[in-house]
Design an enzyme around this catalytic site. Sequence first.
Site, mmCIF file in Angstrom:
data_model
loop_
_atom_site.group_PDB
_atom_site.id
_atom_site.type_symbol
_atom_site.label_atom_id
_atom_site.label_comp_id
_atom_site.label_asym_id
_atom_site.label_seq_id
_atom_site.Cartn_x
_atom_site.Cartn_y
_atom_site.Cartn_z
ATOM 1 N N VAL A 48 6.313 -10.217 -12.927
ATOM 2 C CA VAL A 48 5.800 -9.349 -11.847
ATOM 3 C C VAL A 48 7.139 -9.338 -11.011
ATOM 4 C CG1 VAL A 48 4.632 -8.906 -9.895
ATOM 5 C CG2 VAL A 48 3.754 -9.404 -12.042
ATOM 6 N N ASP A 49 7.720 -10.425 -10.567
ATOM 7 C CA ASP A 49 8.803 -10.547 -9.707
ATOM 8 C C ASP A 49 10.059 -9.661 -10.212
ATOM 9 O OD1 ASP A 49 10.440 -11.205 -7.672
ATOM 10 O OD2 ASP A 49 10.777 -13.247 -8.462
ATOM 11 N N TYR A 109 3.444 -19.402 -14.132
ATOM 12 C CA TYR A 109 3.024 -20.643 -13.428
ATOM 13 C C TYR A 109 1.722 -21.307 -13.999
ATOM 14 C CZ TYR A 109 6.680 -19.794 -9.838
ATOM 15 O OH TYR A 109 7.819 -19.592 -9.014
#
Length: 185
Positions: free
Chosen positions: A39-40, A134
């Site tokens: 997403v980043d 993550y």
Amino acid sequence: MKVEIKGNTLKLMIGDITKQETEAIVNAANGTLLGGGGVDGAIHRAAGKELLEACKEIRKNVLQGKELPTGEAVITKGYRLPAKYVIHTVGPVWKGNTNNEEKLLSNCYNNSLQLAKEKGIQSISFPSISTGVYRFPVDLASKVALTTITDFLKIQPFGEVVMTLFSQNDYDVYEASLKEMLSSD
């Protein structure tokens, strides 16, 4: 799926967060704020180089060169995105909840919503924070996210919160969690 909570709206959808037309979107950032994968990276690419420059300014002037702590949130303009703002928050890396990851994930959602409210923002789109690289389990992440968001919406006049999910599987997990929460209320 869409539900009303005390005059606010919570919506689940599958989509591309970089195309959301809410006033703000949330970036599942890394602590450096300098872009990354998932997403980043997608948000940084879609927003253009101005976003990176704004993040560098925050890092220099607000964070004094340090990383943004896990669970905290900062805001920039959206630049080339349809959203006017990007709220950057750092999700926890899953380690079996040995480092209070559930609370830190809840802080990501709560601090992002609080920051949006402070800025007068009335619509926001979230990704499923920390469930990619993550490795936060999606089932648990959905419960943490939806509980935090609904608790906020029950006491705050806000507007619209959209969970913009990447896959059908993620959507199905979030939908099941939301239905379970609604049936127990």
